[in-house]
Motif scaffolding. Structure first.
Motif, PDB file in Angstrom:
ATOM      1  N   LEU A 297       1.648  15.931  -0.852  1.00 59.04           N
ATOM      2  CA  LEU A 297       1.745  14.466  -0.879  1.00 59.04           C
ATOM      3  C   LEU A 297       3.170  13.994  -1.122  1.00 59.04           C
ATOM      4  O   LEU A 297       3.398  12.807  -1.382  1.00 59.04           O
ATOM      5  N   ASP A 298       4.135  14.896  -1.047  1.00 64.41           N
ATOM      6  CA  ASP A 298       5.524  14.540  -1.282  1.00 64.41           C
ATOM      7  C   ASP A 298       5.947  13.410  -0.346  1.00 64.41           C
ATOM      8  O   ASP A 298       5.699  13.448   0.859  1.00 64.41           O
ATOM      9  N   GLY A 299       6.580  12.399  -0.916  1.00 67.07           N
ATOM     10  CA  GLY A 299       7.009  11.236  -0.143  1.00 67.07           C
ATOM     11  C   GLY A 299       6.131  10.028  -0.363  1.00 67.07           C
ATOM     12  O   GLY A 299       6.582   8.892  -0.185  1.00 67.07           O
ATOM     13  N   PHE A 300       4.861  10.257  -0.728  1.00 64.69           N
ATOM     14  CA  PHE A 300       3.970   9.147  -1.049  1.00 64.69           C
ATOM     15  C   PHE A 300       4.145   8.753  -2.522  1.00 64.69           C
ATOM     16  O   PHE A 300       4.497   9.582  -3.365  1.00 64.69           O
ATOM     17  N   GLY A 301       3.850   7.511  -2.806  1.00 66.66           N
ATOM     18  CA  GLY A 301       3.891   7.065  -4.190  1.00 66.66           C
ATOM     19  C   GLY A 301       3.312   5.674  -4.323  1.00 66.66           C
ATOM     20  O   GLY A 301       3.071   4.967  -3.339  1.00 66.66           O
ATOM     21  N   VAL A 302       3.080   5.285  -5.572  1.00 67.66           N
ATOM     22  CA  VAL A 302       2.512   3.971  -5.849  1.00 67.66           C
ATOM     23  C   VAL A 302       3.128   3.424  -7.122  1.00 67.66           C
ATOM     24  O   VAL A 302       3.468   4.180  -8.047  1.00 67.66           O
ATOM     25  N   ILE A 303       3.334   2.125  -7.158  1.00 64.87           N
ATOM     26  CA  ILE A 303       3.768   1.425  -8.362  1.00 64.87           C
ATOM     27  C   ILE A 303       2.752   0.326  -8.626  1.00 64.87           C
ATOM     28  O   ILE A 303       2.544  -0.551  -7.783  1.00 64.87           O
ATOM     29  N   LEU A 304       2.111   0.381  -9.779  1.00 59.55           N
ATOM     30  CA  LEU A 304       1.106  -0.605 -10.152  1.00 59.55           C
ATOM     31  C   LEU A 304       1.470  -1.193 -11.510  1.00 59.55           C
ATOM     32  O   LEU A 304       1.861  -0.468 -12.423  1.00 59.55           O
ATOM     33  N   THR A 305       1.345  -2.477 -11.618  1.00 60.42           N
ATOM     34  CA  THR A 305       1.572  -3.117 -12.905  1.00 60.42           C
ATOM     35  C   THR A 305       0.607  -4.278 -13.077  1.00 60.42           C
ATOM     36  O   THR A 305       0.291  -4.988 -12.117  1.00 60.42           O
TER      37      THR A 305
ATOM     38  N   TYR B  18       5.820   5.289   1.362  1.00 63.65           N
ATOM     39  CA  TYR B  18       5.949   6.633   1.915  1.00 63.65           C
ATOM     40  C   TYR B  18       7.349   6.778   2.497  1.00 63.65           C
ATOM     41  O   TYR B  18       7.849   5.874   3.176  1.00 63.65           O
ATOM     42  N   GLN B  19       7.978   7.921   2.219  1.00 61.57           N
ATOM     43  CA  GLN B  19       9.312   8.194   2.741  1.00 61.57           C
ATOM     44  C   GLN B  19       9.422   9.684   3.063  1.00 61.57           C
ATOM     45  O   GLN B  19       9.133  10.536   2.225  1.00 61.57           O
ATOM     46  N   HIS B  20       9.830  10.011   4.298  1.00 61.56           N
ATOM     47  CA  HIS B  20       9.946  11.410   4.701  1.00 61.56           C
ATOM     48  C   HIS B  20      10.824  11.499   5.941  1.00 61.56           C
ATOM     49  O   HIS B  20      10.604  10.806   6.940  1.00 61.56           O
ATOM     50  N   ASN B  21      11.825  12.375   5.863  1.00 63.90           N
ATOM     51  CA  ASN B  21      12.693  12.677   7.004  1.00 63.90           C
ATOM     52  C   ASN B  21      13.207  11.432   7.712  1.00 63.90           C
ATOM     53  O   ASN B  21      13.190  11.310   8.936  1.00 63.90           O
ATOM     54  N   GLY B  22      13.649  10.474   6.920  1.00 58.94           N
ATOM     55  CA  GLY B  22      14.224   9.267   7.488  1.00 58.94           C
ATOM     56  C   GLY B  22      13.235   8.149   7.736  1.00 58.94           C
ATOM     57  O   GLY B  22      13.635   6.990   7.900  1.00 58.94           O
ATOM     58  N   PHE B  23      11.939   8.467   7.800  1.00 57.64           N
ATOM     59  CA  PHE B  23      10.931   7.422   8.004  1.00 57.64           C
ATOM     60  C   PHE B  23      10.522   6.858   6.648  1.00 57.64           C
ATOM     61  O   PHE B  23      10.333   7.591   5.677  1.00 57.64           O
ATOM     62  N   GLU B  24      10.347   5.541   6.609  1.00 55.16           N
ATOM     63  CA  GLU B  24      10.012   4.890   5.357  1.00 55.16           C
ATOM     64  C   GLU B  24       9.082   3.721   5.637  1.00 55.16           C
ATOM     65  O   GLU B  24       9.288   2.959   6.591  1.00 55.16           O
ATOM     66  N   ALA B  25       8.061   3.587   4.814  1.00 58.84           N
ATOM     67  CA  ALA B  25       7.124   2.464   4.952  1.00 58.84           C
ATOM     68  C   ALA B  25       6.622   2.078   3.567  1.00 58.84           C
ATOM     69  O   ALA B  25       6.430   2.937   2.697  1.00 58.84           O
TER      70      ALA B  25
END
Length: 970
Positions: A830-838, A871-878
């Motif tokens: 799952l490297d590159g995925f993440g979440v920020i919740l507050t 999500y961020q991987h090999n230059g792609f980011e969303a």
């Protein structure tokens, strides 16, 4: 309500999810470069350790330069983790590129913060539930002035490309000069000598709105652009550094606007729409900004820095539409309407749909513009005497000027309700919009006139009105600070210093009627109608069921003499509104910085005290008694007032490090918020209301007055914060070089994810009650615009004077949870995925004397929640983000550019971004970006009487999209 519960459930589930992830991370081997960086850190002497720790806790922190949204998250986490107070932070993705649509939008995603929009753009901040009056803003440590007629800093005046990082101090320290009651936003521009080498980037975006132009005209469009660039370089063996930046921007907004007049009770006691002002608005905000920084470090004993920023922006609105006077006019509500029960009024209902007959609309062709300029100058000098003593001498200056032109132009089918009348059906929709169904064609037979006779009481044919307020705000500050470092003992250093600031602000407003040229103002020969030259058909209100109308350029009609200016005295805001204020604040302080061990627990932080000695003076004008004989012949006399006071502001911040990854932060401080500038004015506006001429009730009398109070003291607060923070090990995707390890917060402590839970309590006293009142005998002011025939009809010379006093008290308290989780801590695939919740839950209570029923503190939302999935991987980011806040009492623009409080309806706003960065080849350094904001097309609504159906303002802005490219020179 369902959305609120769903988001709360999601936040709780995510917290549990994050705790499981944390447990996994704690048991798994710490991976990657972050662990190796920590393992390879050399053992230092106690003295060097103290010096490193002191460097780590400087007010202006640094972050390593790596690219992408993940790097911004990691830098921000490192800034938060290494701070010696409780802070939230955001860092640039790369030079000149903060994440988010704007700097205000970016700050609104931070835990504990929320934004309020104006004209479809995020503008002012709420921190821990307290509105913009209770926070301050700094640029490189220099306090900022405001382009509003108050102190609230409007963050859309700052180009986001200027800033390397922004730190929001939720708990103050004694050495934080210019601190706010609820928080302090400290924005940091790029320091060139803190970069390891030259850097440069350009960013360009094409922007458009999903709506077509609602009100075409000069200076506006539904398309725009943003072009900015930043260049950083070092010279003379890295002893001289330069940063240059430029920002050119044109942001478009389309606004579907309704302003219902209110909801009187009909003959059955049911609430019904009383009238509505409706516009289709096309808005364009154009900005030109420049940034320059020069640093000089000839040796290890001196570093000098000069910062200069200049920002000039102009916002133009073409506003075209129609005003429908209904209940509060000669129109008649027809029987047979649909009435639904009103749960907020016992025995009453709400007229959801019906028909008005004998309606005389007012066709509006309005124009609004705001021109403002903001200049900041900062000169910082750091002298390192030896390894134990340093001296900082700073001077900064901030100046803002603003001028508004708010022009109203009226037309219709005849003067003073003598033209054609209409039958209008209405329907109150579930989303708060008023849908109308007029039957007449308003493109033919339309003339310049005063359709409702609004100017009759002033002996003019009021075919329009012009408000032209202007403000000038300046603040100069000098500061000297001395720091003594210690090689041993519980204190890493002691700081002491003194600061002195002077602030001046003035507000002036010109007002005039627009009447028709070719006749006298009074005496029976005034021109009542005039033909419109150059008009054409347009459809600004088709979205609410209203057909075409005649549109024209009011400035062209002023130019050819069809419309003429007639100055008016006092008008809507009373007599008079102009004022000036001056403040001098002298602030000595002392602070002890802590770095020690308590058994197996590390302890760092600080404690100290500020003493603020304030002298304030305000001036204005008031009506001279016995000066009025007839009409508007009123003499104004100057009025001044002043006061001085001293406030002591102790503060303590303690950080207990139970493990390398677990901190407990505890903060206690006394803070203050100075009075609003407009509330400090010494003027007294006296008004006479002919509709209450014969009333004998002083509460509903002919006379009333409203003024400021130059002797106002600040609102005080006892501010308590506690925060538990657990930082996850690993998660970094890069190596830090040796220079970074010395200078970067990220390399010192890592920037992986974290979980935190915090609570806060803000006890308020001396809270400013804006509407304290007392009975006053206005007899000396007679006849005050009353004729000889009207004077005998006066019911009473008594009336009510209202103004602000320091007699309120209350509290704000809340709980907050944040989860910043890179998914590679759970599973490497799952490297590159993440979440920020507050999520933030806040409660408040505010009590004024004579009214024991508590009210909610203005600006407070009980619920604030933010979520970002990326999500961020090999230059792609969303990434996609959701910002939610519940209903709150906020400020909106009122009559004559004043600010009024209304209940704003909450909701969610979504934005998303997709980008791709070329990491190799001839396009290396190029990033292509697609972005959308307000994707939910959120409706902005204010309402009254705790009833969302009784709408006061209804606006919809459409979705905003952009396509852009960013190039970082390698």
């Amino acid at each position: 309500m369902v959305l609120k519960h769903n988001m709360l459930a999601m936040a709780i589930a995510s917290v549990c999810f994050g705790m499981c992830g944390a447990a996994y991370a704690a048991t798994a081997p710490a991976a990657g470069p972050q662990q190796s960086t920590q393992d390879q850190a050399p053992t230092t002497s106690a003295e060097q350790s103290k010096k490193d720790e002191k460097d780590k806790h400087k007010t202006q922190m640094q972050a390593v330069e790596v690219n992408g949204f993940i790097s911004s998250i990691e830098n921000s986490t490192a800034l938060k983790r290494n701070a010696s107070t409780i802070v939230e932070a955001v860092s640039a993705e790369q030079v000149g590129k903060l994440p988010g649509v704007s700097i205000a939008d970016t700050l609104g995603r931070l835990p504990g913060l929320a934004v309020q929009t104006l004209n479809g753009r995020p503008q002012v901040l709420t921190i821990h539930g307290l509105g913009p009056d209770f926070s301050t803003a700094l640029v490189n440590g220099g306090q900022q002035v405001s382009t509003s007629n108050n102190r609230d800093v409007q963050f859309d005046q700052y180009p986001s490309s200027w800033f390397d990082n922004v730190v929001v101090h939720l708990s103050p320290s004694a050495n934080l000069i210019g601190q706010g009651l609820s928080g302090t936003v400290d924005m940091h521009t790029i320091r060139p000598l803190e970069k390891s080498g030259p850097e440069a980037a350009v960013n360009a975006k094409y922007i458009w709105n999903s709506m077509s132009e609602l009100a075409p005209g000069k200076g506006v469009s539904n398309k725009g652009y943003n072009l900015n660039g930043v260049w950083v370089n070092q010279f003379a063996d890295h002893t001289v550094g330069v940063t240059l930046g430029v920002d050119l921007e044109n942001n478009p907004t389309q606004i579907q606007h309704q302003g219902p007049w209110g909801y009187p009770s009909d003959s059955n006691g049911d609430a019904v729409i009383g009238g509505s002002k409706n516009f289709g608005i096309t808005d364009s905000m154009k900005r030109n900004g420049a940034l320059a920084t020069v640093q000089w470090q000839p040796n290890e004993h001196y570093t000098g820095t000069i910062d200069l920023t200049y920002d000039n922006f102009k916002e133009v609105q073409q506003a075209k539409g129609m005003e429908f006077p209904l209940w509060w006019s000669s129109a008649q509500l027809q029987p047979g309407g649909v009435v639904i029960p009103d749960p907020h009024v016992s025995g009453g209902g709400f007229v959801q749909s019906g028909t008005y007959a004998n309606v005389t609309p007012v066709i509006r062709n309005d124009y609004n513009s705001t021109s403002a300029g903001v200049t900041n100058f900062n000169w910082e000098n750091k002298f390192t005497i030896n390894e134990n003593w340093t001296i900082n001498a700073n001077a900064n200056y901030s100046r803002a000027t603003r001028r508004d032109v708010n022009l109203e132009s009226y037309s219709g089918t005849g003067y003073n309700k003598t033209g054609a009348t209409d039958t209008v059906g209405f329907n109150e929709l579930g989303n708060g919009m008023l849908f109308l169904n007029p039957s007449l064609d308003y493109t033919n037979g339309v003339v310049l006139t005063d359709p409702q006779g609004w100017g009759a009481g002033s002996d003019v044919v009021q075919a329009g009105f012009i408000n032209a307020p202007r403000t000038v705000d300046s603040l100069a500050n000098v500061r000297i600070a001395v720091e003594r470092s210690f090689a041993s003992g519980p204190f890493s250093s002691m700081e002491f210093g003194v600061s002195n600031s002077r602030r001046n602000k003035s507000y002036h407003i010109d007002q005039s009627f627009l009447t028709l040229g070719g006749g006298t103002i009074s005496g029976g020969s005034a021109v009542t109608t005039a033909a419109i030259q150059g008009g054409s058909s347009c459809d600004p209100l088709s979205w609410m069921g209203v057909g075409s109308q005649l549109c024209y350029n009011p400035f062209a009609l002023i130019g050819n003499g069809s419309l003429a200016n007639v100055p008016t005295f006092g008008s809507n805001t009373g007599t008079p509104p102009d004022w000036k204020t001056h403040e001098n604040v002298f602030t000595p302080y002392v602070q002890f910085n802590i770095d020690t061990q308590l058994g197996g627990v590390s302890l760092r932080g600080n404690f100290g005290i500020q003493a603020q000695r304030t002298s304030q003076r305000a001036s204005g004008e008031r009506v001279a008694p016995d000066s009025a004989t007839t009409g508007n012949n009123i003499v104004l006399i100057p009025v001044t007032g002043s006061t001085s006071y001293t406030r002591y502001l102790p503060s303590a911040n303690l950080i207990f490090g139970f493990t390398d990854n677990d901190d407990l932060r505890v903060s206690a401080a006394r803070t203050l918020a100075r009075p609003r500038m407009d509330q400090m004015n010494a003027g007294l506006g006296v008004s006479g209301d002919n509709s209450h001429l014969q009333s004998t009730d002083p509460n509903q009398a002919y006379f009333s007055a409203k003024g400021g109070n130059p002797k106002l003291r600040p609102t005080m607060a006892d501010n308590f914060n506690v925060s538990y923070e657990h930082y996850f090990s690993g998660g970094n995707s890069y190596q830090c070089n040796s220079a970074d390890q010395k200078n970067s917060d990220l390399c010192r402590s890592g920037g992986g994810g974290y979980f935190s839970v915090s609570g806060y309590f803000i006890g308020l006293h001396d809270y400013i009650n804006p509407n304290a009142s007392f009975l006053y005998d206005f007899s000396p002011f007679l006849p005050f615009k009353l004729s000889a025939q009207q004077l005998p009809l006066l019911g009473t010379p008594y009336g009510i004077v209202t103004g602000p006093t320091n007699d309120g008290r209350g509290y704000v308290k809340g709980l907050q949870g944040t989860l910043n989780l890179p998914f590679n801590l759970i599973a490497q695939p799952l490297d590159g995925f993440g979440v920020i919740l507050t999520g933030n839950r806040t409660k408040s209570s505010l009590v004024y004397p004579g009214n024991p029923t508590p009210i909610t503190v203005p600006g407070l939302s009980k619920w604030v929640a933010n979520a970002t999935l990326y999500y961020q991987h090999n230059g792609f980011e969303a990434r996609i983000s959701d910002n939610y806040r519940s209903n709150f009492l906020g400020e909106v623009s009122g009559i004559s550019a004043t600010r009024v409080e209304q209940t704003l309806r909450g909701g969610s706003s979504y934005d998303a971004q997709v980008s791709y960065t070329f990491d190799s080849g001839s396009l290396k350094g190029l990033t292509l970006i697609a972005q959308g904001s307000n994707l939910s097309n959120k409706i902005f609504t204010t309402f009254q009487n705790n009833d969302p159906r009784q709408v006061q303002t209804w606006e919809r802005y459409g979705r905003t999209y952009s396509l852009g490219a960013s190039y970082k020179f390698q």
